[in-house]
Design a protein around this motif. Structure first.
Motif, PDB file in Angstrom:
ATOM      1  N   PHE A  57       3.894  -3.156   6.003  1.00 38.69           N
ATOM      2  CA  PHE A  57       5.239  -4.125   5.957  1.00 38.69           C
ATOM      3  C   PHE A  57       5.094  -3.379   7.501  1.00 38.69           C
ATOM      4  CE2 PHE A  57       5.338  -4.053   1.865  1.00 38.69           C
ATOM      5  CZ  PHE A  57       5.521  -5.689   0.943  1.00 38.69           C
ATOM      6  N   ASN A  58       4.911  -3.332   8.315  1.00 44.49           N
ATOM      7  CA  ASN A  58       5.281  -2.837   9.595  1.00 44.49           C
ATOM      8  C   ASN A  58       3.906  -2.888  10.199  1.00 44.49           C
ATOM      9  OD1 ASN A  58       8.460  -2.290   9.279  1.00 44.49           O
ATOM     10  ND2 ASN A  58       7.545  -1.354   7.760  1.00 44.49           N
ATOM     11  N   GLN A  59       3.277  -4.294  10.708  1.00 44.39           N
ATOM     12  CA  GLN A  59       1.541  -3.692  11.545  1.00 44.39           C
ATOM     13  C   GLN A  59       2.087  -4.566  12.400  1.00 44.39           C
ATOM     14  OE1 GLN A  59      -1.131  -7.272   9.541  1.00 44.39           O
ATOM     15  NE2 GLN A  59      -0.269  -6.022   7.219  1.00 44.39           N
ATOM     16  N   LYS A  60       2.917  -5.081  12.775  1.00 46.01           N
ATOM     17  CA  LYS A  60       3.207  -5.547  14.308  1.00 46.01           C
ATOM     18  C   LYS A  60       3.692  -3.804  15.377  1.00 46.01           C
ATOM     19  CE  LYS A  60       8.448  -5.389  13.285  1.00 46.01           C
ATOM     20  NZ  LYS A  60       9.700  -6.862  13.271  1.00 46.01           N
ATOM     21  N   TYR A  61       4.063  -2.755  14.391  1.00 51.33           N
ATOM     22  CA  TYR A  61       3.625  -1.625  15.439  1.00 51.33           C
ATOM     23  C   TYR A  61       2.484  -0.425  16.069  1.00 51.33           C
ATOM     24  CZ  TYR A  61       8.796  -2.263  14.681  1.00 51.33           C
ATOM     25  OH  TYR A  61      10.257  -2.812  14.877  1.00 51.33           O
ATOM     26  N   ILE A  62       1.780  -1.452  14.880  1.00 54.74           N
ATOM     27  CA  ILE A  62       0.654  -0.918  15.148  1.00 54.74           C
ATOM     28  C   ILE A  62      -0.179  -1.367  16.368  1.00 54.74           C
ATOM     29  CG2 ILE A  62      -2.203  -0.348  14.615  1.00 54.74           C
ATOM     30  CD1 ILE A  62      -0.804  -0.860  11.462  1.00 54.74           C
ATOM     31  N   GLN A  63      -0.347  -0.295  17.452  1.00 53.92           N
ATOM     32  CA  GLN A  63      -1.002  -0.566  18.469  1.00 53.92           C
ATOM     33  C   GLN A  63      -2.606  -0.238  19.056  1.00 53.92           C
ATOM     34  OE1 GLN A  63      -0.131  -3.177  20.866  1.00 53.92           O
ATOM     35  NE2 GLN A  63       1.790  -3.244  18.607  1.00 53.92           N
ATOM     36  N   PRO A  64      -3.069  -0.699  19.542  1.00 52.94           N
ATOM     37  CA  PRO A  64      -4.300  -0.303  19.958  1.00 52.94           C
ATOM     38  C   PRO A  64      -4.604   0.633  20.321  1.00 52.94           C
ATOM     39  CG  PRO A  64      -5.389  -2.715  20.367  1.00 52.94           C
ATOM     40  CD  PRO A  64      -3.491  -1.921  19.811  1.00 52.94           C
ATOM     41  N   ILE A  65      -5.398   2.578  20.138  1.00 54.18           N
ATOM     42  CA  ILE A  65      -5.104   3.080  20.998  1.00 54.18           C
ATOM     43  C   ILE A  65      -6.334   3.698  22.152  1.00 54.18           C
ATOM     44  CG2 ILE A  65      -4.640   4.364  19.539  1.00 54.18           C
ATOM     45  CD1 ILE A  65      -6.642   6.007  18.552  1.00 54.18           C
ATOM     46  N   PHE A  66      -7.839   2.239  21.849  1.00 53.03           N
ATOM     47  CA  PHE A  66      -8.193   2.419  23.052  1.00 53.03           C
ATOM     48  C   PHE A  66      -8.932   0.587  23.579  1.00 53.03           C
ATOM     49  CE2 PHE A  66     -10.003   5.807  20.716  1.00 53.03           C
ATOM     50  CZ  PHE A  66     -10.517   6.835  21.087  1.00 53.03           C
TER      51      PHE A  66
ATOM     52  N   LYS B  39       9.109   2.563  14.550  1.00 56.69           N
ATOM     53  CA  LYS B  39       7.083   2.662  15.340  1.00 56.69           C
ATOM     54  C   LYS B  39       6.682   3.459  15.080  1.00 56.69           C
ATOM     55  CE  LYS B  39       5.000   1.725  19.940  1.00 56.69           C
ATOM     56  NZ  LYS B  39       5.411   2.583  21.109  1.00 56.69           N
ATOM     57  N   ALA B  40       7.837   5.167  15.761  1.00 57.55           N
ATOM     58  CA  ALA B  40       6.922   6.805  14.803  1.00 57.55           C
ATOM     59  C   ALA B  40       7.042   6.963  14.028  1.00 57.55           C
ATOM     60  CB  ALA B  40       8.425   7.714  15.359  1.00 57.55           C
ATOM     61  N   VAL B  41       8.008   6.181  13.001  1.00 64.80           N
ATOM     62  CA  VAL B  41       7.021   6.082  11.766  1.00 64.80           C
ATOM     63  C   VAL B  41       5.851   4.798  11.011  1.00 64.80           C
ATOM     64  CG1 VAL B  41       7.984   5.974   9.164  1.00 64.80           C
ATOM     65  CG2 VAL B  41       9.911   6.287  10.118  1.00 64.80           C
ATOM     66  N   VAL B  42       6.191   4.551  11.699  1.00 65.43           N
ATOM     67  CA  VAL B  42       4.760   3.818  11.243  1.00 65.43           C
ATOM     68  C   VAL B  42       3.782   4.326  11.427  1.00 65.43           C
ATOM     69  CG1 VAL B  42       3.573   1.778  11.582  1.00 65.43           C
ATOM     70  CG2 VAL B  42       5.653   1.499  11.075  1.00 65.43           C
ATOM     71  N   ASN B  43       3.311   5.423  12.891  1.00 62.07           N
ATOM     72  CA  ASN B  43       2.577   5.522  13.544  1.00 62.07           C
ATOM     73  C   ASN B  43       2.111   7.215  13.358  1.00 62.07           C
ATOM     74  OD1 ASN B  43       1.817   3.733  15.808  1.00 62.07           O
ATOM     75  ND2 ASN B  43       3.271   4.689  16.991  1.00 62.07           N
ATOM     76  N   PHE B  44       3.521   8.087  12.364  1.00 62.73           N
ATOM     77  CA  PHE B  44       3.231   9.017  11.592  1.00 62.73           C
ATOM     78  C   PHE B  44       2.328   8.294  10.463  1.00 62.73           C
ATOM     79  CE2 PHE B  44       3.658  11.798   7.812  1.00 62.73           C
ATOM     80  CZ  PHE B  44       3.833  12.647   8.002  1.00 62.73           C
ATOM     81  N   ALA B  45       2.353   7.522   9.768  1.00 60.43           N
ATOM     82  CA  ALA B  45       1.634   6.760   8.271  1.00 60.43           C
ATOM     83  C   ALA B  45       0.279   6.632   8.655  1.00 60.43           C
ATOM     84  CB  ALA B  45       3.076   6.101   7.523  1.00 60.43           C
ATOM     85  N   ARG B  46      -0.044   5.643   9.754  1.00 66.40           N
ATOM     86  CA  ARG B  46      -1.211   5.512  10.177  1.00 66.40           C
ATOM     87  C   ARG B  46      -1.670   6.337  10.265  1.00 66.40           C
ATOM     88  NH1 ARG B  46      -1.561   2.861  16.427  1.00 66.40           N
ATOM     89  NH2 ARG B  46      -3.594   2.468  16.695  1.00 66.40           N
ATOM     90  N   ILE B  47      -1.527   7.843  11.478  1.00 64.86           N
ATOM     91  CA  ILE B  47      -2.441   9.179  12.004  1.00 64.86           C
ATOM     92  C   ILE B  47      -2.497   9.657  10.376  1.00 64.86           C
ATOM     93  CG2 ILE B  47      -2.515  10.774  12.795  1.00 64.86           C
ATOM     94  CD1 ILE B  47      -1.036   9.336  14.899  1.00 64.86           C
ATOM     95  N   PHE B  48      -1.719   9.785   9.123  1.00 67.37           N
ATOM     96  CA  PHE B  48      -2.071  10.681   8.371  1.00 67.37           C
ATOM     97  C   PHE B  48      -3.019   9.770   7.226  1.00 67.37           C
ATOM     98  CE2 PHE B  48      -0.656  11.990   3.978  1.00 67.37           C
ATOM     99  CZ  PHE B  48      -0.619  13.217   4.613  1.00 67.37           C
ATOM    100  N   VAL B  49      -2.400   8.751   7.220  1.00 66.33           N
ATOM    101  CA  VAL B  49      -3.192   7.873   5.906  1.00 66.33           C
ATOM    102  C   VAL B  49      -4.980   7.993   6.668  1.00 66.33           C
ATOM    103  CG1 VAL B  49      -4.202   5.362   4.950  1.00 66.33           C
ATOM    104  CG2 VAL B  49      -1.590   6.717   5.453  1.00 66.33           C
TER     105      VAL B  49
ATOM    106  N   LEU C 110     -12.290   1.969   6.571  1.00 65.74           N
ATOM    107  CA  LEU C 110     -10.853   2.263   6.614  1.00 65.74           C
ATOM    108  C   LEU C 110      -9.683   2.521   7.583  1.00 65.74           C
ATOM    109  CD1 LEU C 110     -10.058   0.395   3.080  1.00 65.74           C
ATOM    110  CD2 LEU C 110     -10.329  -0.974   4.940  1.00 65.74           C
ATOM    111  N   GLY C 111     -10.128   4.365   7.318  1.00 69.39           N
ATOM    112  CA  GLY C 111      -9.483   5.344   8.300  1.00 69.39           C
ATOM    113  C   GLY C 111     -10.595   5.157   9.635  1.00 69.39           C
ATOM    114  N   VAL C 112     -10.700   5.400   9.867  1.00 77.30           N
ATOM    115  CA  VAL C 112     -11.606   4.556  11.618  1.00 77.30           C
ATOM    116  C   VAL C 112     -10.414   3.289  11.690  1.00 77.30           C
ATOM    117  CG1 VAL C 112     -13.483   4.088  13.038  1.00 77.30           C
ATOM    118  CG2 VAL C 112     -13.871   5.800  11.470  1.00 77.30           C
ATOM    119  N   ASN C 113     -11.150   2.234  11.020  1.00 75.90           N
ATOM    120  CA  ASN C 113     -10.008   0.992  11.437  1.00 75.90           C
ATOM    121  C   ASN C 113      -8.581   1.465  11.965  1.00 75.90           C
ATOM    122  OD1 ASN C 113     -11.692  -0.480  11.859  1.00 75.90           O
ATOM    123  ND2 ASN C 113     -11.517  -1.564  10.201  1.00 75.90           N
ATOM    124  N   LEU C 114      -8.130   2.217  11.036  1.00 75.49           N
ATOM    125  CA  LEU C 114      -6.570   2.232  10.916  1.00 75.49           C
ATOM    126  C   LEU C 114      -6.469   3.843  12.445  1.00 75.49           C
ATOM    127  CD1 LEU C 114      -3.858   1.881   9.021  1.00 75.49           C
ATOM    128  CD2 LEU C 114      -4.289   3.810   7.811  1.00 75.49           C
TER     129      LEU C 114
END
Length: 365
Positions: free
Chosen positions: A136-145, A2-12, A66-70
């Motif tokens: 491959f790990n979309q389940k770990y992406i949780q809304p921030i608002f 989950k931490a790896v996915v969140n890092f990747a999500r923020i970076f990308v 796309l960046g905003v959505n991510l």
């Protein structure tokens, strides 16, 4: 994970927004880069050249959104698929460009951060890894608002992007990252400092020795080979110092008049890289400014890469008497993103650059 996915999500997500906004600051410049890719020698898609500007605006706005959505966690499946397909396409494009040396600057970050083709490719490889982790790990992406606010944030971002695009197209880029920005002295920016590194070349000499062709490599000197010389090829192994401005030259009938113009105390340049594509209503709008400049003692000239017949047509149609100087088309496009545009010079220093829409804002001494 989950931490790896969140890092990747923020970076990308941040990188997509940054990359998109930098190009949205100068969509005309990005459209020129797309035209390079559409050329017959690269992707051979010449039918897309007339739509390059529209495609440029669409691509950069899509990239920002796309960046905003991510970052928001909005439309996860659509966003994940979109960024994956986009990075696959651009990774192929940058590899193709780098391997075959087709386009020397991908334009990924506009003029803000120039990258070589191989740097662009390696950047895309890293992004591809991070995007695959997200995909491959979309389940770990949780809304921030609150999810109910996502569509409104998305809508606001979309409207903001459209507003910025309209502003820079009707005027000039908000931030000028190019070498020809206001305040730059062109002559100083063309100088090579004393002791600056020079380019290093390998010379590959081909000789026929005892009936067999052999290649001998030196860094300039003729090799002492007892054989028949066939040919020599040069290869740059280390690039020397390249001044910020290295392609500025003004000519009339083949005569170089660069120094003469750069030493003039007051010059007003009308730049129009291609007169067949120029916005004719712009000439009508700048005509009164040209007359004012002449009355105030300015040397008023035009700069174009077009031919004499088109020079005469513009002068005749708008009742002007401009001396047209020839310059490289790419150089003119780089100086100002308006066709026509205005450039105010004082002894070679760029005092002001204006889109023809803003001609009335010119500050004539």
């Amino acid at each position: 994970m989950k931490a790896v996915v969140n890092f990747a999500r923020i970076f990308v997500g941040v990188l997509f927004i940054f990359s998109g906004l930098v190009k949205l600051n100068d969509p005309v410049g990005f459209s020129f880069k797309l035209q390079d890719y559409f050329a017959a020698s690269v992707l051979n898609l010449p039918f897309l050249v007339p739509y390059a500007l529209a495609l440029a605006v669409f691509i950069v706005i899509f990239e920002v959104l796309l960046g905003v959505n991510l970052l928001l966690g909005y439309l996860k499946k659509f966003t994940s698929w979109s960024i994956l397909l986009m990075i696959i396409f651009f990774t192929f494009l940058t590899f193709y460009s780098a391997y075959f040396n087709k386009v020397t600057d991908c334009g990924c970050f506009g003029d803000a951060i120039p990258l070589t083709p191989w740097e662009s490719f390696y950047k895309d490889v890293v992004l591809s890894v991070l995007i695959l982790i997200i995909f491959f790990n979309q389940k770990y992406i949780q809304p921030i608002f609150n999810p109910n606010s996502h569509k409104w944030i998305f809508f606001a971002a979309f409207i903001g992007c459209l507003g910025l695009a309209y502003h820079v197209l009707m005027h000039l880029p908000v931030v000028d990252f190019r070498a020809y920005k206001e305040g730059v002295n062109i002559q100083e920016a063309m100088r090579v400092p004393e002791g600056a590194p020079e380019a290093i070349y390998d010379y590959h000499w081909k000789f026929k020795v005892d009936g067999e062709e052999k290649i001998y490599t030196t860094q300039g000197s003729y090799p002492p080979i007892d054989g028949e010389f066939v040919e020599v090829e040069t290869e740059m192994v280390a690039e020397g110092y390249v001044p910020p401005i290295h392609d500025f030259a003004l000519e009339i009938n083949g005569k170089d008049l660069t120094g003469e113009i750069l030493n003039e105390p007051k010059v007003l340049i009308v730049s129009a890289y291609n007169l067949s594509k120029t916005e004719r209503k712009g000439w009508a709008k700048i005509k009164p400014v040209l007359q004012q400049a002449q009355e105030k003692g300015y040397k008023v000239i035009a700069l174009s890469a077009s031919g004499a017949a088109e020079y005469q047509e513009i002068n005749k149609d708008f009742q002007l008497n401009l001396d047209f100087y020839f310059a490289d088309e790419t150089t003119i496009k780089t100086i100002v993103r308006s066709n026509p545009g205005l450039v105010l010079l004082h002894e070679g220093t760029i005092k002001q650059k204006l889109h023809w829409n803003d001609a009335q804002k010119i500050a004539l001494d």
